[in-house]
Design a protein around this motif. Sequence first.
Motif, PDB file in Angstrom:
ATOM      1  N   ALA A 287      -1.112   5.782  -6.715  1.00 53.69           N
ATOM      2  CA  ALA A 287      -1.225   4.425  -6.171  1.00 53.69           C
ATOM      3  C   ALA A 287       0.095   3.968  -5.553  1.00 53.69           C
ATOM      4  CB  ALA A 287      -1.653   3.461  -7.261  1.00 53.69           C
ATOM      5  N   PHE A 288       1.227   4.370  -6.193  1.00 56.84           N
ATOM      6  CA  PHE A 288       2.535   3.980  -5.665  1.00 56.84           C
ATOM      7  C   PHE A 288       2.715   4.527  -4.247  1.00 56.84           C
ATOM      8  CE2 PHE A 288       6.980   4.716  -4.741  1.00 56.84           C
ATOM      9  CZ  PHE A 288       7.586   3.540  -5.129  1.00 56.84           C
ATOM     10  N   PHE A 289       2.418   5.820  -4.073  1.00 57.68           N
ATOM     11  CA  PHE A 289       2.637   6.408  -2.751  1.00 57.68           C
ATOM     12  C   PHE A 289       1.569   5.957  -1.750  1.00 57.68           C
ATOM     13  CE2 PHE A 289       5.454   9.175  -5.141  1.00 57.68           C
ATOM     14  CZ  PHE A 289       6.518   9.271  -4.254  1.00 57.68           C
ATOM     15  N   ALA A 290       0.386   5.644  -2.223  1.00 57.36           N
ATOM     16  CA  ALA A 290      -0.626   5.087  -1.318  1.00 57.36           C
ATOM     17  C   ALA A 290      -0.201   3.691  -0.860  1.00 57.36           C
ATOM     18  CB  ALA A 290      -1.988   5.026  -2.002  1.00 57.36           C
ATOM     19  N   THR A 291       0.348   2.909  -1.795  1.00 58.98           N
ATOM     20  CA  THR A 291       0.861   1.589  -1.423  1.00 58.98           C
ATOM     21  C   THR A 291       2.046   1.723  -0.468  1.00 58.98           C
ATOM     22  OG1 THR A 291       0.182   0.697  -3.573  1.00 58.98           O
ATOM     23  CG2 THR A 291       1.791  -0.586  -2.315  1.00 58.98           C
ATOM     24  N   ALA A 292       2.919   2.687  -0.758  1.00 59.54           N
ATOM     25  CA  ALA A 292       4.066   2.920   0.119  1.00 59.54           C
ATOM     26  C   ALA A 292       3.601   3.297   1.522  1.00 59.54           C
ATOM     27  CB  ALA A 292       4.961   4.012  -0.461  1.00 59.54           C
ATOM     28  N   ALA A 293       2.500   4.065   1.610  1.00 60.57           N
ATOM     29  CA  ALA A 293       1.969   4.433   2.925  1.00 60.57           C
ATOM     30  C   ALA A 293       1.448   3.205   3.673  1.00 60.57           C
ATOM     31  CB  ALA A 293       0.843   5.451   2.761  1.00 60.57           C
ATOM     32  N   VAL A 294       0.806   2.278   2.918  1.00 60.24           N
ATOM     33  CA  VAL A 294       0.336   1.039   3.540  1.00 60.24           C
ATOM     34  C   VAL A 294       1.520   0.199   4.010  1.00 60.24           C
ATOM     35  CG1 VAL A 294      -0.900  -1.119   3.126  1.00 60.24           C
ATOM     36  CG2 VAL A 294      -1.801   1.018   2.217  1.00 60.24           C
ATOM     37  N   VAL A 295       2.569   0.127   3.182  1.00 58.59           N
ATOM     38  CA  VAL A 295       3.737  -0.693   3.514  1.00 58.59           C
ATOM     39  C   VAL A 295       4.548  -0.055   4.636  1.00 58.59           C
ATOM     40  CG1 VAL A 295       5.928  -1.577   2.590  1.00 58.59           C
ATOM     41  CG2 VAL A 295       3.844  -1.722   1.224  1.00 58.59           C
ATOM     42  N   ALA A 296       4.510   1.269   4.748  1.00 63.63           N
ATOM     43  CA  ALA A 296       5.320   1.958   5.752  1.00 63.63           C
ATOM     44  C   ALA A 296       4.958   1.517   7.175  1.00 63.63           C
ATOM     45  CB  ALA A 296       5.142   3.470   5.613  1.00 63.63           C
ATOM     46  N   GLY A 297       3.659   1.311   7.402  1.00 66.48           N
ATOM     47  CA  GLY A 297       3.236   0.868   8.739  1.00 66.48           C
ATOM     48  C   GLY A 297       3.862  -0.459   9.126  1.00 66.48           C
ATOM     49  N   PRO A 298       3.741  -1.506   8.294  1.00 73.82           N
ATOM     50  CA  PRO A 298       4.397  -2.776   8.606  1.00 73.82           C
ATOM     51  C   PRO A 298       5.915  -2.653   8.751  1.00 73.82           C
ATOM     52  CG  PRO A 298       2.724  -3.117   6.935  1.00 73.82           C
ATOM     53  CD  PRO A 298       2.819  -1.640   7.152  1.00 73.82           C
ATOM     54  N   VAL A 299       6.539  -1.822   7.885  1.00 73.23           N
ATOM     55  CA  VAL A 299       7.990  -1.666   7.982  1.00 73.23           C
ATOM     56  C   VAL A 299       8.361  -1.083   9.343  1.00 73.23           C
ATOM     57  CG1 VAL A 299       9.975  -0.392   7.101  1.00 73.23           C
ATOM     58  CG2 VAL A 299       8.395  -1.504   5.509  1.00 73.23           C
ATOM     59  N   GLU A 300       7.635  -0.064   9.792  1.00 67.39           N
ATOM     60  CA  GLU A 300       7.924   0.547  11.085  1.00 67.39           C
ATOM     61  C   GLU A 300       7.633  -0.397  12.246  1.00 67.39           C
ATOM     62  OE1 GLU A 300       5.783   4.177  11.297  1.00 67.39           O
ATOM     63  OE2 GLU A 300       6.850   5.126   9.628  1.00 67.39           O
ATOM     64  N   SER A 301       6.653  -1.280  12.062  1.00 70.72           N
ATOM     65  CA  SER A 301       6.312  -2.212  13.148  1.00 70.72           C
ATOM     66  C   SER A 301       7.261  -3.400  13.208  1.00 70.72           C
ATOM     67  CB  SER A 301       4.878  -2.716  12.987  1.00 70.72           C
ATOM     68  OG  SER A 301       4.739  -3.519  11.829  1.00 70.72           O
ATOM     69  N   MET A 302       8.124  -3.552  12.198  1.00 71.27           N
ATOM     70  CA  MET A 302       9.055  -4.673  12.210  1.00 71.27           C
ATOM     71  C   MET A 302       9.961  -4.634  13.432  1.00 71.27           C
ATOM     72  SD  MET A 302       8.631  -6.796   9.696  1.00 71.27           S
ATOM     73  CE  MET A 302      10.210  -7.613   9.516  1.00 71.27           C
TER      74      MET A 302
END
Length: 624
Positions: A287-302
Amino acid sequence: MANNDTTTLWTSLGRLAPQLRPMMWPLIWGFLSALAASAVALAIPQVYRSLVNTAFLPGNGAQALWIGAAVVLVLGILEAGLIALRRQFVLVPVTTVETRMRTSFYRHLQQLAVEFHDRWGSGQLLSRAMSDLNFMRRWMAFGAIMLVVTALTVVIGVALMFSMSWELGLIFLAAAVPIVIFGYRFRRSYGRVSRKSQDQAGDLATTVEESVHGIRVLKAFGRGQEALDSFASQAQELQATEIHKAKSLAIFSLVVSLLPELALGAGLVVGILLVSEGRLDVGALVAFFATAAVVAGPVESMGPLLAMTFAAKTALDRHFEVMDAVNTITDPQSPASLNQVRGDLEFRDVHFRFPDSPNGTDDLLNGIDLTLHAGETMALVGVTGSGKSALLNLVPRLYDVTSGTVLLDGTDIRQLPLAELRRHVSVAFEDTTLFSHSVRGNVLLGAADHPGLSSDQVLARALEVAQAGFAYSLADGVETLIGEEGLSLSGGQRQRIALARAIAAKPAVLVLDDPLSALDVNTEERVSDRLRSELVGTTTLIVAHRPSTVAMADRVALLQEGRITAVGTHAELLAGNSHYRYVLASLTEEPRDLDSDPDDELPDDLGAERHAPADSQAPKGARA
């Protein structure tokens, strides 16, 4: 002018609030839809955690797996639906705001004084009205909402990651510190280069417009290559700025993408160690890495979203530079009104200098005293640069006097509403401006009501007085679209259409800035004869550059060194004023305008025969 370095982001964006306030609820619903979509995306990893921890335990069948998959499918469909809903909510509000801002911008441009338009390039104004507002719409519809949602998604995601493992959460959070520091530096540098890029694009648009309008001059003088070289140089400067901007964004995107990936790599190692030590279950790690994958998209789009926001700030600054420009020629607070205009026009101790003249510059008009009686036609003569056109521009208040007074029927024109003043005063300039419209639309642009006459009769009369009957022989007659600025017509034809427009307005005061300069002698004589009879009862002030124009006038005023030095009939001044004789000698009778209509040289019957063939293939908008 506003400056990109002196206005803060919040100050600039805050100026949008009055525009957005009427549309706030749909935008709020759009924001909530986007936020809900992100929340759903963050919920999916929690399903994975439960699935891993329960479905794969001994004794659990495939039913738990299918239930988990169905929940993930439903959440995915719900996320997609919420994203579509967000777009539906924001579409109408942001396009409405864009349209209102563009309309307000155009209205303000029309209200601003001529002195403002003398300073600003048309391409700069065009880029602000079109490109900048288009960008603002895209930012309001996507960038603004997604920037907030992205930031909240990252915060919520990191909080969930801490709830699963504070050790792994700290690793991920540590990557955010250099991103924040670099982001602050990126904001300042990108804001400057973005403003530079938008200004250069406006200058480039001005160059294109000037080249298109002046294409005949460029071709005639064989300067196409020089114009191309100049344009290419400007385009290369814009290219260099865009490359610089792209490199800045690329470096920022590299940082915000690389650091979280490195944090995830380190987190993977630490997470496996924690699982092996029994301090973290496998479901939580997944779940941690799945959440990190979800968060990675917004971080990259910042990166792109921040760049879009800073560019939106510069677009807003550029927009409000124009909107903040003060209109110096306005309606009076306590307006007067003229019930029945006679047409008495008086210049009383009028001084004028152009608003952008350097301090200490002498007035161009230095104490003008001149009176025109109702129904009188007065010619204004003087050497080149003596201020004749400037004096004419004061009558409809295209410029205001520096001091002194211009009076219409004894009333200071500054006490009259602009709409009323310009209804009583009509103008025809030497440099004619026609619009991309039909001949009819151009002539009747400011036409007044003529009792007992239809619009067709008003049009026919104005064309007849201006000797512009050629309009009926164009491809579609008076409905012919004459093209941008009327360049499909000859110089003489354009002047006659402009003169017909001034006549159709049926003004009390007619101001003519050498309106016959592009006509050949024969056509000018015919127009002059008709004007003499048509202008009976109309007060007319006409700048004369040819002796034949002077002959139209009842009296002549001599403008010399910023003053009216003599007023009288042509014969009186010719006999008693040496400077008048000098000025008159400099007024040349032009043999013929080379850009005029060839038919103007033909007798009426031959001209009619020339237009007689029914199979003429003249293109629409071209002159016959």
